[in-house]
Design an enzyme around this catalytic site. Structure first.
Site, PDB file in Angstrom:
ATOM      1  N   ILE A 176     -14.545  17.998  -4.390  1.00 30.19           N
ATOM      2  CA  ILE A 176     -15.805  18.016  -5.143  1.00 30.19           C
ATOM      3  C   ILE A 176     -15.779  16.882  -6.184  1.00 30.19           C
ATOM      4  O   ILE A 176     -14.702  16.427  -6.592  1.00 30.19           O
ATOM      5  CB  ILE A 176     -16.045  19.396  -5.819  1.00 30.19           C
ATOM      6  CG1 ILE A 176     -14.905  19.734  -6.787  1.00 30.19           C
ATOM      7  CG2 ILE A 176     -16.240  20.476  -4.784  1.00 30.19           C
ATOM      8  CD1 ILE A 176     -15.192  20.950  -7.668  1.00 30.19           C
ATOM      9  N   PRO A 177     -16.946  16.389  -6.593  1.00 27.69           N
ATOM     10  CA  PRO A 177     -16.991  15.223  -7.483  1.00 27.69           C
ATOM     11  C   PRO A 177     -16.148  15.380  -8.754  1.00 27.69           C
ATOM     12  O   PRO A 177     -15.434  14.456  -9.153  1.00 27.69           O
ATOM     13  CB  PRO A 177     -18.486  15.092  -7.818  1.00 27.69           C
ATOM     14  CG  PRO A 177     -19.176  15.657  -6.613  1.00 27.69           C
ATOM     15  CD  PRO A 177     -18.308  16.786  -6.133  1.00 27.69           C
ATOM     16  N   LEU A 218      -4.765   7.194  -1.487  1.00 32.60           N
ATOM     17  CA  LEU A 218      -4.702   8.664  -1.571  1.00 32.60           C
ATOM     18  C   LEU A 218      -5.830   9.337  -0.799  1.00 32.60           C
ATOM     19  O   LEU A 218      -5.840  10.557  -0.667  1.00 32.60           O
ATOM     20  CB  LEU A 218      -4.724   9.103  -3.043  1.00 32.60           C
ATOM     21  CG  LEU A 218      -3.557   8.588  -3.893  1.00 32.60           C
ATOM     22  CD1 LEU A 218      -3.618   9.178  -5.295  1.00 32.60           C
ATOM     23  CD2 LEU A 218      -2.216   8.913  -3.242  1.00 32.60           C
ATOM     24  N   LYS A 219      -6.789   8.571  -0.324  1.00 28.03           N
ATOM     25  CA  LYS A 219      -7.918   9.101   0.485  1.00 28.03           C
ATOM     26  C   LYS A 219      -8.452  10.396  -0.121  1.00 28.03           C
ATOM     27  O   LYS A 219      -8.490  11.459   0.521  1.00 28.03           O
ATOM     28  CB  LYS A 219      -7.497   9.313   1.930  1.00 28.03           C
ATOM     29  CG  LYS A 219      -7.147   8.008   2.655  1.00 28.03           C
ATOM     30  CD  LYS A 219      -6.995   8.226   4.147  1.00 28.03           C
ATOM     31  CE  LYS A 219      -6.720   6.945   4.892  1.00 28.03           C
ATOM     32  NZ  LYS A 219      -5.383   6.404   4.689  1.00 28.03           N
ATOM     33  N   LYS A 253       0.858  -1.189   0.000  1.00 27.51           N
ATOM     34  CA  LYS A 253       0.000   0.000   0.000  1.00 27.51           C
ATOM     35  C   LYS A 253       0.889   1.232   0.000  1.00 27.51           C
ATOM     36  O   LYS A 253       1.754   1.388   0.861  1.00 27.51           O
ATOM     37  CB  LYS A 253      -0.893   0.008   1.243  1.00 27.51           C
ATOM     38  CG  LYS A 253      -1.836   1.197   1.279  1.00 27.51           C
ATOM     39  CD  LYS A 253      -2.778   1.131   2.468  1.00 27.51           C
ATOM     40  CE  LYS A 253      -2.236   1.725   3.723  1.00 27.51           C
ATOM     41  NZ  LYS A 253      -2.031   3.167   3.725  1.00 27.51           N
ATOM     42  N   GLY A 270       1.509  -1.695   8.921  1.00 30.53           N
ATOM     43  CA  GLY A 270       2.672  -0.877   8.589  1.00 30.53           C
ATOM     44  C   GLY A 270       3.738  -1.000   9.648  1.00 30.53           C
ATOM     45  O   GLY A 270       4.558  -1.917   9.648  1.00 30.53           O
ATOM     46  N   GLN A 287      -2.857   4.499  16.431  1.00 36.47           N
ATOM     47  CA  GLN A 287      -4.100   3.779  16.175  1.00 36.47           C
ATOM     48  C   GLN A 287      -4.821   3.588  17.499  1.00 36.47           C
ATOM     49  O   GLN A 287      -4.252   3.058  18.447  1.00 36.47           O
ATOM     50  CB  GLN A 287      -3.807   2.411  15.546  1.00 36.47           C
ATOM     51  CG  GLN A 287      -3.051   2.485  14.231  1.00 36.47           C
ATOM     52  CD  GLN A 287      -3.944   2.891  13.073  1.00 36.47           C
ATOM     53  OE1 GLN A 287      -5.097   3.288  13.278  1.00 36.47           O
ATOM     54  NE2 GLN A 287      -3.431   2.805  11.858  1.00 36.47           N
TER      55      GLN A 287
HETATM   56  O1  C5P Z   1       1.641   1.728  10.651  1.00 39.82           O
HETATM   57  P1  C5P Z   1       0.198   1.294  10.700  1.00 39.82           P
HETATM   58  O2  C5P Z   1       0.051  -0.211  10.777  1.00 39.82           O
HETATM   59  O3  C5P Z   1      -0.587   2.017  11.741  1.00 39.82           O
HETATM   60  O4  C5P Z   1      -0.353   1.718   9.260  1.00 39.82           O
HETATM   61  C1  C5P Z   1      -1.692   1.857   8.987  1.00 39.82           C
HETATM   62  C2  C5P Z   1      -1.859   2.334   7.589  1.00 39.82           C
HETATM   63  O5  C5P Z   1      -3.229   2.290   7.279  1.00 39.82           O
HETATM   64  C3  C5P Z   1      -1.392   3.773   7.362  1.00 39.82           C
HETATM   65  O6  C5P Z   1      -0.788   3.791   6.067  1.00 39.82           O
HETATM   66  C4  C5P Z   1      -2.665   4.584   7.360  1.00 39.82           C
HETATM   67  O7  C5P Z   1      -2.632   5.670   6.462  1.00 39.82           O
HETATM   68  C5  C5P Z   1      -3.688   3.562   6.895  1.00 39.82           C
HETATM   69  N1  C5P Z   1      -5.075   3.777   7.321  1.00 39.82           N
HETATM   70  C6  C5P Z   1      -5.494   3.828   8.637  1.00 39.82           C
HETATM   71  N2  C5P Z   1      -6.814   4.010   8.960  1.00 39.82           N
HETATM   72  C7  C5P Z   1      -7.714   4.129   8.013  1.00 39.82           C
HETATM   73  C8  C5P Z   1      -7.304   4.079   6.672  1.00 39.82           C
HETATM   74  C9  C5P Z   1      -5.985   3.874   6.377  1.00 39.82           C
HETATM   75  O8  C5P Z   1      -4.675   3.680   9.540  1.00 39.82           O
HETATM   76  N3  C5P Z   1      -9.001   4.242   8.332  1.00 39.82           N
END
Ligand code: C5P
Length: 232
Positions: free
Chosen positions: A67-68, A62-63, A33, A206, A186
């Protein structure tokens, strides 16, 4: 042989280092990713270089949220890189999600529900009146009806979202942590095995793997292997 349902988050602004991470972990992950940290520094050329090395499907995180018309055009250009998944924020609304779907028909447009870094208090502060679970289920259903083929959600919301959207949508959960690992930023974490048992197709991991880089290649592989063993 089927690879483990792990997507490795390559959150580093450097193609060379990213390539080393990819090579070190290729046997343990299904997909890589690439997110904002990599993309904003290394751009489309960096994505192409890494794709060439990784030779696996990739997820372009890229989240998108605008706008559409803008999101549609961005998705069209992102599709030239041929990602398997491309993320947009579900909270951008039906028309925005639909614009991405129409503009990138060969890509699985993937809607991010509620970021796994947000707590209930954080959500209240930004104006959500519902609980994270209710908000995530509502956004998942909206994204499905707008044509998204995949969802990103917290492992804690996975079972309810799976039940609501059915089996056809792909569910990807970040915010997973092996028991031995710290949670970083997280807030609502679960183990990879519990996330898969709850109905996720893939877990995004990650830092529990990539932060081991400073201890050497073998430490990184050991961390990945430990997570794969936990999934068996
Ligand atoms: O390092 P870690 O395991 O926390 O990585 C989580 C990855 O998932 C990051 O790249 C983050 O941008 C992505 N992510 C997230 N939560 C979301 C969507 C994506 O942590 N809801």
């Amino acid at each position: 042989m089927t690879k483990p349902p792990i997507i490795l988050a390559i959150d580093v602004p450097d193609v060379e280092l990213a390539a080393q991470w990819v090579k070190a972990t290729s046997e343990y992950v299904s997909m890589i990713k690439l997110g904002l940290e990599f993309f904003i520094k290394c751009g489309s050329d960096g994505v192409r270089q890494l794709k060439e090395i990784a030779k696996c499907e990739f997820f372009l995180d890229l989240k998108l949220h605008d706008i559409p018309n803008t999101v549609g055009k961005a998705a069209q250009n992102a599709a030239l890189l041929q990602p398997k998944f491309l993320t947009v924020h579900a909270s951008g609304g039906r028309d925005m999600i639909g614009a991405a779907v129409m503009s990138a028909p060969d890509v699985d447009v993937t809607a991010v529900t509620i970021l796994t870094s947000l707590t209930e208090n954080d959500l209240r502060e930004i104006g959500f009146s519902q609980s994270p679970l209710e908000a995530a289920v509502g956004l998942a259903l909206l994204a499905k009806s707008a044509g998204a083929r995949a969802l990103v959600c917290s492992p804690h919301e996975t079972a309810a979202i799976r039940e609501a959207v059915g089996d056809a949508m792909v569910i990807i959960t970040p915010g997973v942590r092996p028991i031995s690992s710290q949670s970083d930023d997280q807030k609502r974490t679960m183990t990879p095995a519990a996330a898969i048992a709850a109905g996720a197709n893939y877990v995004v991991i990650g830092r529990p793997i990539t932060s081991q880089w400073s201890n050497g290649l073998d430490a990184m592989r050991r961390a990945a292997d430990e997570i794969v063993q936990g999934l068996k």
